[in-house]
Design a protein around this motif. Structure first.
Motif, PDB file in Angstrom:
ATOM      1  N   MET A  53      -8.957  10.505 -51.186  1.00 31.51           N
ATOM      2  CA  MET A  53     -10.049   9.921 -50.440  1.00 31.51           C
ATOM      3  C   MET A  53     -10.167   8.462 -50.856  1.00 31.51           C
ATOM      4  SD  MET A  53     -14.139  10.689 -50.609  1.00 31.51           S
ATOM      5  CE  MET A  53     -14.083  12.257 -49.812  1.00 31.51           C
ATOM      6  N   THR A  54     -10.338   7.628 -49.885  1.00 34.64           N
ATOM      7  CA  THR A  54     -10.547   6.205 -50.126  1.00 34.64           C
ATOM      8  C   THR A  54     -11.857   5.796 -49.473  1.00 34.64           C
ATOM      9  OG1 THR A  54      -8.174   5.805 -50.091  1.00 34.64           O
ATOM     10  CG2 THR A  54      -9.591   3.902 -49.783  1.00 34.64           C
ATOM     11  N   ILE A  55     -12.651   5.028 -50.209  1.00 36.42           N
ATOM     12  CA  ILE A  55     -13.909   4.525 -49.656  1.00 36.42           C
ATOM     13  C   ILE A  55     -13.762   3.020 -49.538  1.00 36.42           C
ATOM     14  CG2 ILE A  55     -16.396   4.315 -49.972  1.00 36.42           C
ATOM     15  CD1 ILE A  55     -16.250   6.864 -51.668  1.00 36.42           C
ATOM     16  N   ARG A  56     -13.827   2.540 -48.330  1.00 34.46           N
ATOM     17  CA  ARG A  56     -13.682   1.109 -48.075  1.00 34.46           C
ATOM     18  C   ARG A  56     -15.040   0.458 -47.874  1.00 34.46           C
ATOM     19  NH1 ARG A  56      -9.393   3.564 -45.585  1.00 34.46           N
ATOM     20  NH2 ARG A  56      -7.346   2.671 -46.024  1.00 34.46           N
ATOM     21  N   ASN A  57     -15.064  -0.856 -48.085  1.00 36.30           N
ATOM     22  CA  ASN A  57     -16.250  -1.686 -47.832  1.00 36.30           C
ATOM     23  C   ASN A  57     -17.460  -1.274 -48.668  1.00 36.30           C
ATOM     24  OD1 ASN A  57     -14.792  -3.169 -45.887  1.00 36.30           O
ATOM     25  ND2 ASN A  57     -15.233  -1.579 -44.367  1.00 36.30           N
ATOM     26  N   ARG A 103     -22.734  -0.784 -60.271  1.00 31.39           N
ATOM     27  CA  ARG A 103     -23.716   0.202 -60.758  1.00 31.39           C
ATOM     28  C   ARG A 103     -23.055   1.549 -61.029  1.00 31.39           C
ATOM     29  NH1 ARG A 103     -29.603  -0.335 -58.013  1.00 31.39           N
ATOM     30  NH2 ARG A 103     -29.954  -2.542 -58.448  1.00 31.39           N
ATOM     31  N   LEU A 104     -22.170   1.949 -60.142  1.00 33.26           N
ATOM     32  CA  LEU A 104     -21.449   3.207 -60.349  1.00 33.26           C
ATOM     33  C   LEU A 104     -20.591   3.132 -61.612  1.00 33.26           C
ATOM     34  CD1 LEU A 104     -20.346   4.073 -56.718  1.00 33.26           C
ATOM     35  CD2 LEU A 104     -21.880   5.423 -58.158  1.00 33.26           C
ATOM     36  N   ALA A 135     -21.053   5.467 -64.819  1.00 32.57           N
ATOM     37  CA  ALA A 135     -19.926   6.254 -65.318  1.00 32.57           C
ATOM     38  C   ALA A 135     -19.715   5.992 -66.800  1.00 32.57           C
ATOM     39  CB  ALA A 135     -18.665   5.921 -64.528  1.00 32.57           C
ATOM     40  N   GLU A 136     -19.792   4.742 -67.176  1.00 33.23           N
ATOM     41  CA  GLU A 136     -19.622   4.386 -68.587  1.00 33.23           C
ATOM     42  C   GLU A 136     -20.721   5.008 -69.441  1.00 33.23           C
ATOM     43  OE1 GLU A 136     -19.762   0.357 -71.222  1.00 33.23           O
ATOM     44  OE2 GLU A 136     -18.726   0.238 -69.284  1.00 33.23           O
ATOM     45  N   ALA A 137     -21.951   4.958 -68.962  1.00 36.24           N
ATOM     46  CA  ALA A 137     -23.070   5.546 -69.699  1.00 36.24           C
ATOM     47  C   ALA A 137     -22.913   7.054 -69.853  1.00 36.24           C
ATOM     48  CB  ALA A 137     -24.386   5.224 -68.990  1.00 36.24           C
ATOM     49  N   ASN A 138     -22.300   7.694 -68.861  1.00 39.17           N
ATOM     50  CA  ASN A 138     -22.085   9.144 -68.902  1.00 39.17           C
ATOM     51  C   ASN A 138     -20.735   9.518 -69.508  1.00 39.17           C
ATOM     52  OD1 ASN A 138     -24.562   9.817 -67.743  1.00 39.17           O
ATOM     53  ND2 ASN A 138     -23.780   9.497 -65.687  1.00 39.17           N
ATOM     54  N   LYS A 139     -20.021   8.490 -70.019  1.00 36.37           N
ATOM     55  CA  LYS A 139     -18.713   8.697 -70.656  1.00 36.37           C
ATOM     56  C   LYS A 139     -17.738   9.406 -69.721  1.00 36.37           C
ATOM     57  CE  LYS A 139     -20.496   8.850 -75.401  1.00 36.37           C
ATOM     58  NZ  LYS A 139     -21.459   7.912 -75.270  1.00 36.37           N
ATOM     59  N   ALA A 198     -14.598  10.424 -61.790  1.00 36.90           N
ATOM     60  CA  ALA A 198     -15.343  11.617 -62.214  1.00 36.90           C
ATOM     61  C   ALA A 198     -16.836  11.461 -61.933  1.00 36.90           C
ATOM     62  CB  ALA A 198     -15.110  11.887 -63.694  1.00 36.90           C
ATOM     63  N   GLU A 199     -17.355  10.244 -62.095  1.00 30.60           N
ATOM     64  CA  GLU A 199     -18.774  10.001 -61.822  1.00 30.60           C
ATOM     65  C   GLU A 199     -19.082  10.192 -60.347  1.00 30.60           C
ATOM     66  OE1 GLU A 199     -22.644   9.313 -62.916  1.00 30.60           O
ATOM     67  OE2 GLU A 199     -20.927   9.536 -64.226  1.00 30.60           O
ATOM     68  N   VAL A 200     -18.263   9.627 -59.481  1.00 32.20           N
ATOM     69  CA  VAL A 200     -18.481   9.762 -58.037  1.00 32.20           C
ATOM     70  C   VAL A 200     -18.339  11.223 -57.623  1.00 32.20           C
ATOM     71  CG1 VAL A 200     -17.597   9.130 -55.760  1.00 32.20           C
ATOM     72  CG2 VAL A 200     -17.837   7.387 -57.526  1.00 32.20           C
TER      73      VAL A 200
END
Length: 83
Positions: free
Chosen positions: A1-5, A13-14, A18-22, A27-29
């Motif tokens: 899956m690719t999400i453009r734009n 922010r994502l 993701a970094e905050a949730n390690k 994996a975060e998305v």
């Protein structure tokens, strides 16, 4: 899956989330998508609580409002109260 734009601010922010949730960004998305789909398909927390505890709660959802005045909270501490 690719999400453009995807807006740059959202991407950052994502990445920070993701970094905050390690987790990796992917994996975060994935986690966000899973939570969103599950919540929309099973009715959310209220639906799950009713399904699990409905036999104990019954079907009467009417709650009588308590109109008595509440008391002011009392906080103790070493600092003086500011006005």
């Amino acid at each position: 899956m690719t999400i453009r734009n995807l807006p740059d601010e959202l991407h950052e922010r994502l990445r920070a989330q993701a970094e905050a949730n390690k987790r990796s960004l992917e994996a975060e998305v994935r986690s966000i998508l899973i939570q969103a789909v599950v919540a929309s398909s099973d009715g959310g927390l209220g639906h799950r609580m009713r399904a699990r505890y409905g036999d104990y709660l019954g079907d009467d959802l009417s709650v009588e409002r308590n109109h008595t005045a509440s008391q002011e909270g009392v906080f103790t501490g070493s600092s003086p109260r500011r006005k």
